[in-house]
Design a protein around this motif. Structure first.
Motif, PDB file in Angstrom:
ATOM      1  N   LEU A  44       0.832  -1.212   0.000  1.00 60.12           N
ATOM      2  CA  LEU A  44       0.000   0.000   0.000  1.00 60.12           C
ATOM      3  C   LEU A  44       0.860   1.253   0.000  1.00 60.12           C
ATOM      4  CD1 LEU A  44      -2.957  -0.641   2.465  1.00 60.12           C
ATOM      5  CD2 LEU A  44      -3.117  -0.031   0.059  1.00 60.12           C
ATOM      6  N   VAL A  45       1.867   1.247   0.875  1.00 61.54           N
ATOM      7  CA  VAL A  45       2.760   2.408   0.972  1.00 61.54           C
ATOM      8  C   VAL A  45       3.510   2.597  -0.352  1.00 61.54           C
ATOM      9  CG1 VAL A  45       4.835   3.316   2.119  1.00 61.54           C
ATOM     10  CG2 VAL A  45       3.007   2.284   3.475  1.00 61.54           C
ATOM     11  N   LEU A  46       4.027   1.488  -0.914  1.00 55.01           N
ATOM     12  CA  LEU A  46       4.773   1.559  -2.177  1.00 55.01           C
ATOM     13  C   LEU A  46       3.939   2.188  -3.287  1.00 55.01           C
ATOM     14  CD1 LEU A  46       7.340   0.600  -3.879  1.00 55.01           C
ATOM     15  CD2 LEU A  46       5.944  -1.358  -4.489  1.00 55.01           C
ATOM     16  N   PHE A  47       2.726   1.668  -3.469  1.00 55.84           N
ATOM     17  CA  PHE A  47       1.905   2.171  -4.573  1.00 55.84           C
ATOM     18  C   PHE A  47       1.340   3.557  -4.290  1.00 55.84           C
ATOM     19  CE2 PHE A  47       2.003  -2.180  -6.140  1.00 55.84           C
ATOM     20  CZ  PHE A  47       2.081  -1.963  -7.505  1.00 55.84           C
ATOM     21  N   HIS A  48       1.051   3.835  -3.022  1.00 52.67           N
ATOM     22  CA  HIS A  48       0.520   5.161  -2.708  1.00 52.67           C
ATOM     23  C   HIS A  48       1.588   6.238  -2.919  1.00 52.67           C
ATOM     24  CE1 HIS A  48      -1.869   8.266  -0.999  1.00 52.67           C
ATOM     25  NE2 HIS A  48      -0.894   8.564  -0.164  1.00 52.67           N
ATOM     26  N   ARG A  49       2.821   5.940  -2.504  1.00 50.72           N
ATOM     27  CA  ARG A  49       3.907   6.926  -2.690  1.00 50.72           C
ATOM     28  C   ARG A  49       4.366   7.016  -4.139  1.00 50.72           C
ATOM     29  NH1 ARG A  49       8.033   5.887   2.255  1.00 50.72           N
ATOM     30  NH2 ARG A  49       6.810   6.814   3.921  1.00 50.72           N
TER      31      ARG A  49
END
Lengths: 98, 243
Positions: free
Chosen positions: A15-20
């Motif tokens: 989630l963090v990877l794709f959101h950032r």
């Protein structure tokens, strides 16, 4: 939905990877490499995020790629923010009680 | 230096070694394009978009905002996906969404990891022509470590012949300090400044300074003052002594 999102560390990392990095479009193995894992170890979490509609799959030539559904990502963020706000409200009520 | 800028639809190669400002120049090319009403796409293979957003913000460019306004896109992917020739292209969605007029591929050198050396030129040609057919100007970054040494070659696989313009960036050591040099090596169909110019990366992007007129051998890695400058120094020294 929040239960699925908070279920595992890998899901959180994805989630963090794709959101950032909303412009990330890559294969399962390459996405795994970008969070320091292997394709096999993230497969189940990816499936969960695809089922929630946060990630999409697309076929590019012979490869299947993963990408973020930007609209769905915004919805999810709003839902999380709302949830946190509610929790804050509950906490405030609790504080007044004690 | 370019007498009016790069020509529309051209393929430009920006070559240089690590840390010499290729990415900054490429981003500035896209941000300036947006200011001129030309949306842009930045394709990165290695550097993650969140790093690019952060570094660009330090130069005063809010790329996230430009993305929200559908004027800019960062696509982070693997080189082999960009080369896929069957079915839908990797860039199709971005091309549909923002209809870019400019695109940066950072870097073309990464393609070399996925295709045989003998096929690299053909694959790069296919990519360049795909973009040209759509009327998109492209800026292709090329990492060339050999440019730091005494020899000077932009690429060893003949890619220089495919592009319309080549801009080379090179760190140079002059009088015990590292400076940055830029030169336009090739520009099809237009005149350009042939001099080697100094440039700086300022808080607002790349700023071109004056030419290295007092030095020769800068590009080969052995800069030395030109003879006339040495004589001038001697005269200046003698004049000081008389005082």
């Amino acid at each position: 939905m929040l239960e699925t999102l908070l279920a595992s560390e890998v899901t959180g990392d994805l989630l963090v990877l794709f959101h950032r990095n909303p412009g990330l479009i890559d294969t399962l193995d390459s996405v795994a490499r970008r969070i320091g894992r292997t394709g096999n170890s993230i497969e189940e979490d990816v499936r969960g995020l695809v089922n929630l509609g946060i990630l999409k799959t697309r076929r590019i030539g012979r490869s299947e790629v993963l990408l973020l559904d930007r609209a769905r990502d915004r919805e999810v963020l709003d839902a999380i923010a709302k949830h946190l706000k509610n929790l804050e409200g509950v906490e405030k009520i609790d504080n007044t009680k004690f | 230096m370019l007498h009016g800028g790069f020509m529309e639809g051209d393929a430009v190669m920006v070559a240089g070694s690590a840390g010499c400002g290729k990415t900054t120049l490429a981003l500035q090319y896209l941000v300036n394009g947006v200011k001129l009403g030309e949306p842009g796409v930045y394709v990165t293979f290695e550097e993650m978009p969140d790093q690019i957003y952060r570094d660009a913000k330090n130069l005063g460019w809010d790329l996230r905002k430009l993305e929200e306004e559908n004027k800019f896109r960062i696509v982070c992917t693997s080189p082999n996906l960009l080369l896929e020739s069957e079915g839908e292209s990797l860039l199709d969605e971005s091309l549909r969404d923002i209809q870019p007029r400019r695109i940066v591929v950072d870097s073309l050198s990464h393609l070399a990891m996925f295709v045989k050396e003998s096929e690299l030129r053909r694959e790069a040609y296919r990519l360049i022509m795909h973009l040209k057919t759509k009327g998109i100007s492209s800026l292709l970054v090329w990492e060339s470590p050999q440019m730091t040494g005494g020899s000077f070659a932009v690429t060893e696989v003949g890619l220089s012949f495919l592009v319309d313009c080549i801009v080379a960036l090179k760190p140079v050591e002059i009088e015990s300090s590292m400076r940055k040099a830029l030169v336009v090596l090739k520009m099809r169909g237009s005149d350009h400044d042939k001099r080697l110019r100094e440039f700086e990366i300022t808080p607002t992007g790349i700023k071109i300074e004056s030419a290295f007129t007092n030095y020769e051998g800068v590009i080969t890695g052995s800069p030395r003052r030109v003879a006339s400058e040495k004589f001038m120094d001697l005269f200046r020294g003698a004049a000081e002594k008389r005082k």
